[in-house]
Design a protein around this motif. Structure first.
Motif, PDB file in Angstrom:
ATOM      1  N   GLN A   1       0.830  -1.208   0.000  1.00 17.02           N
ATOM      2  CA  GLN A   1       0.000   0.000   0.000  1.00 17.02           C
ATOM      3  C   GLN A   1       0.865   1.259   0.000  1.00 17.02           C
ATOM      4  O   GLN A   1       0.487   2.286  -0.589  1.00 17.02           O
ATOM      5  CB  GLN A   1      -0.933   0.018   1.212  1.00 17.02           C
ATOM      6  CG  GLN A   1      -1.963   1.135   1.134  1.00 17.02           C
ATOM      7  CD  GLN A   1      -2.884   1.176   2.354  1.00 17.02           C
ATOM      8  OE1 GLN A   1      -2.709   0.402   3.304  1.00 17.02           O
ATOM      9  NE2 GLN A   1      -3.855   2.070   2.336  1.00 17.02           N
TER      10      GLN A   1
ATOM     11  N   ARG B   1       3.407   1.784  -1.649  1.00 15.84           N
ATOM     12  CA  ARG B   1       3.857   2.060  -3.013  1.00 15.84           C
ATOM     13  C   ARG B   1       2.811   2.825  -3.822  1.00 15.84           C
ATOM     14  O   ARG B   1       3.154   3.544  -4.776  1.00 15.84           O
ATOM     15  CB  ARG B   1       4.178   0.735  -3.708  1.00 15.84           C
ATOM     16  CG  ARG B   1       4.627   0.876  -5.146  1.00 15.84           C
ATOM     17  CD  ARG B   1       4.596  -0.450  -5.877  1.00 15.84           C
ATOM     18  NE  ARG B   1       3.283  -1.080  -5.800  1.00 15.84           N
ATOM     19  CZ  ARG B   1       2.951  -2.173  -6.475  1.00 15.84           C
ATOM     20  NH1 ARG B   1       3.816  -2.757  -7.266  1.00 15.84           N
ATOM     21  NH2 ARG B   1       1.742  -2.698  -6.348  1.00 15.84           N
ATOM     22  N   ASP B   2       1.551   2.718  -3.474  1.00 14.34           N
ATOM     23  CA  ASP B   2       0.470   3.293  -4.282  1.00 14.34           C
ATOM     24  C   ASP B   2       0.651   4.804  -4.462  1.00 14.34           C
ATOM     25  O   ASP B   2       0.657   5.573  -3.491  1.00 14.34           O
ATOM     26  CB  ASP B   2      -0.894   3.017  -3.624  1.00 14.34           C
ATOM     27  CG  ASP B   2      -1.225   1.529  -3.601  1.00 14.34           C
ATOM     28  OD1 ASP B   2      -0.570   0.773  -4.351  1.00 14.34           O
ATOM     29  OD2 ASP B   2      -2.122   1.130  -2.828  1.00 14.34           O
ATOM     30  N   ASN B   3       0.799   5.202  -5.722  1.00 11.34           N
ATOM     31  CA  ASN B   3       0.869   6.623  -6.093  1.00 11.34           C
ATOM     32  C   ASN B   3       1.899   7.410  -5.286  1.00 11.34           C
ATOM     33  O   ASN B   3       1.710   8.600  -5.012  1.00 11.34           O
ATOM     34  CB  ASN B   3      -0.511   7.283  -5.924  1.00 11.34           C
ATOM     35  CG  ASN B   3      -1.576   6.609  -6.761  1.00 11.34           C
ATOM     36  OD1 ASN B   3      -1.362   6.319  -7.939  1.00 11.34           O
ATOM     37  ND2 ASN B   3      -2.718   6.343  -6.144  1.00 11.34           N
TER      38      ASN B   3
END
Length: 677
Positions: free
Chosen positions: A69, A71-73
């Motif tokens: 999570q 890593r997301d955006n």
């Protein structure tokens, strides 16, 4: 510290300016974590607590799920580093944990770090951690173009997911720091080095006492299929290629390089002319380099030529090139500067490999330390090798033949040539220099870089070099197949590549990506503002408190008024001892001699000529060729007329003409005009 502070501190330890374009490995130990903790006034337990909490904004449960999570955006959040690096550091740390569990077990060590029962079995969602390793590679190589280093996502062993963190532990930091001294002792060179098998044997021999027993034992393995050994050798070769040739010896810095044979062939006269040049990745000194043979007071000199090469070694006593065939190639050779700072070695070998010098911008053929694949080559071999070499050449090479050379080779040596080598199986164990590379490497060669990373000017892009590849491996640029028909293993970027386009280079075998690299071509470049650049004064000293009113220089940027000393024309040509410099104009009688006379004010020099003990040297110093043609004009000063004619006509045989063809033509015109004076 909170999670992001830990993450950034660990990332900054590995990814930094001095690692630009170099390979980065996340070798994380408990000692490193404690060192980072100590600098921030905290402890190891704080790191584990931060890992369990995770970065701000993470809402999911479970260690690996939180890592995914994070890593997301993440690049839209204006972060300096990927926010999952601390998780990857934990996974590497777990690979080195020892306990009561089996040595080959990974997950009990990870659970021990997190304060859990050291049970076996995969950690939940650990199989997706490869996505983070791959994203880190993309970020370091493509997103920031290698300006802080390039990470390669590489797994070893059959268990891919734990093979990723284990691959980061093959060399300790202590071993990595010891490599330059080992490279020097093993006569290795970052420009020309042997195949992996030969490197492994040399490091196993010279690395005792500096490398762990585990590392030495792994290097001694003979199976090229051992993934652990191959991964270790790839790491070592990355370090070798990044090495600038310096190493410490008894507390003093020394610069190492190779003595390499260069050969010119006259097949009609059956003659080989062999010279020696120095090659090094380190910058040559500005003045000529004076070198001495070990145990011999006879001095030799050379100067920087191009591309890490020196000029041929010259005997100082008579000014003639050193004759390489007078030395014993079986024993090798070593030369040093008087202060022992510079050291160049020719490693002992019964076989010498040569390739076309065009690849290095040199005439004739140059010595290399690795058998080329799919390319023509020459071999100089001692008679002790002939039986096995001949069998291998006839069975495993195309167009293998012995050349009839009656002059120029040392006694007992013979010369062969071949169109290509098809196999190394018969000979690589006995003579490792004739072994093919076993690792595939995709490298950017040449070009003009911009800043630290893989950014290049569009007018001078790099070429691509695929080493160790087979016919099944194809190279693509942004999914466009590249052609290497002109020279096997060398590829050029498409000519119509637009600027500001990220180029993804991939070496593929079928659908599998074997190696990957990236670069960016730049056409228009704005100089950085003066306020952001480090400034220096007129003497090259760093200005530590510069402001907008300070006078300083930063590269091509000059701020405010800086007083420069008048240009000294004596520096145009290398001057030694009592040499004179003569400046010659395009009209008869236009000549001045420095240091005895002043520079002209009413005419512009076309040639600057140095006169030494043996030969003179000429340099073009006119503004352009079209305005530098000799002009017919009478001169009332008969003395200057005689001097002008003497240097251009009577001394023509002892002055070396210019190198460039168009300058040679102009030089001839001046000589003809001087003949008529």
């Amino acid at each position: 510290m909170d999670y992001l502070k830990w993450n950034n501190s660990i990332a900054a330890h590995f990814f930094k300016n001095e690692m630009a374009r170099r390979s980065v490995h996340l070798y994380v130990t408990e000692k490193l974590i404690r060192h980072i903790a100590q600098e921030s006034g905290t402890n190891f337990s704080d790191f584990i607590a931060a890992i369990k909490t995770g970065p701000p904004g993470v809402t999911r449960q479970g260690l690996c799920v939180k890592a995914l999570q994070s890593r997301d955006n993440w690049q839209q959040r204006e972060l300096d580093y990927p926010p999952y690096i601390a998780y990857l550091a934990l996974f590497v740390l777990a690979a080195g944990i020892k306990g009561t569990f089996a040595a080959h077990s990974y997950y009990p060590g990870l659970r021990t770090l997190l304060g859990e029962e050291p049970t076996t079995g995969q950690y939940p969602s650990f199989n997706r951690m490869s996505e983070l390793w791959e994203d880190l590679e993309k970020w370091s190589d493509q997103d920031i173009s290698g300006k802080w280093g390039i990470f390669k996502s590489h797994s070893i062993g059959k268990r891919k997911h734990i093979g990723l963190p284990i691959a980061q532990t093959l060399l300790t930091e202590k071993e990595r720091r010891a490599l330059p001294a080992i490279f020097a002792a093993a006569d290795l060179d970052p420009i020309s080095y042997p195949a992996e098998g030969a490197i492994a044997l040399l490091l196993a021999k010279h690395g005792r006492g500096q490398l762990r027993k585990r590392t030495v034992d792994l290097l001694k393995e003979t199976s090229d299929s051992d993934e652990l050994r191959q991964a270790l050798l790839e790491w070592i070769i990355d370090e070798l290629r990044d090495w600038n040739g310096t190493a410490e010896d008894s507390g003093k810095e020394q610069i190492y390089g190779l003595l390499r044979l260069c050969c010119k062939l006259d097949t009609i006269a059956k003659r080989a002319t062999l010279s020696l040049r120095c090659s090094t990745k380190h910058e040559f000194p500005e003045d000529d380099l004076l070198l001495f043979l070990d145990g011999n007071c006879q001095p030799f000199s050379c100067y920087e030529d191009s591309g890490g090469w020196s000029s041929p070694l010259i005997c100082e006593s008579d000014g003639k090139p050193l004759v390489a065939s007078e030395f014993d190639w079986l024993k090798g050779l070593q030369v040093r500067s008087a202060d022992s700072k510079w050291c160049f070695k020719q490693p002992a070998s019964p076989i010498r490999v040569f390739v076309d010098g065009d690849t290095e911008g040199l005439p004739g053929f140059v010595e290399v330390r690795q058998l080329p694949t799919q390319k023509p080559f020459y071999l100089a071999a001692h008679e002790q090798c002939l039986e096995l070499l001949t069998i291998w050449g006839e069975l495993s090479c195309q167009g293998f033949e012995k050349l009839q050379i009656i002059d120029g080779l040392p006694s007992g040596w013979h010369l062969f040539k071949a169109q290509a080598a098809c196999s190394d199986e018969l000979i690589k164990q006995e003579y490792p220099i004739l072994a093919f590379p076993t690792n595939v490497r995709l490298e950017l060669v040449g070009g003009i870089r911009l800043e630290r990373g893989n950014k290049f000017f569009k007018f001078a892009p790099p070429k691509l070099f695929l080493q160790g590849g087979s016919e099944s491996i194809k190279v693509y640029c942004n999914n466009q197949l590249l052609d290497s028909r002109n020279s096997a293993g060398n590829y050029e970027l498409p000519a119509d590549t637009p600027a500001k386009t990220k180029l993804l280079i991939e070496a593929r075998s079928g659908e599998d990506i074997i190696r990957r690299s990236s670069l960016l071509l730049v056409e228009n470049y704005s100089l950085p503002s003066q306020s952001n650049a480090q400034q220096f004064d007129r003497f090259g000293h760093r200005l530590t408190h510069a402001d907008n009113e300070s006078a300083g220089v930063a590269g091509a940027l000059v701020q405010n008024v800086v007083g420069f000393p008048p240009f000294d024309f004596n520096t145009c040509l290398p001057i030694q001892g009592k040499q004179r410099i003569l400046f010659v104009g395009k009209q008869a009688g236009q000549i001045v001699t420095l240091p005895g006379e002043s520079l002209p004010t009413d005419w512009e020099p076309v040639w600057a000529i140095s006169k030494g003990r043996h030969r003179g040297q000429v340099m073009f110093c006119g503004t352009n060729l079209s305005d530098s043609e000799p002009a017919i004009c009478k001169c009332s000063n008969r003395k200057k007329m005689r001097e002008w004619k003497e240097i251009l006509w009577y001394d023509r045989k002892i002055i070396s003409p210019p190198d460039r063809q168009e300058l040679r033509v102009l030089w001839k015109k001046f000589q003809k005009e001087a003949e008529r004076v």
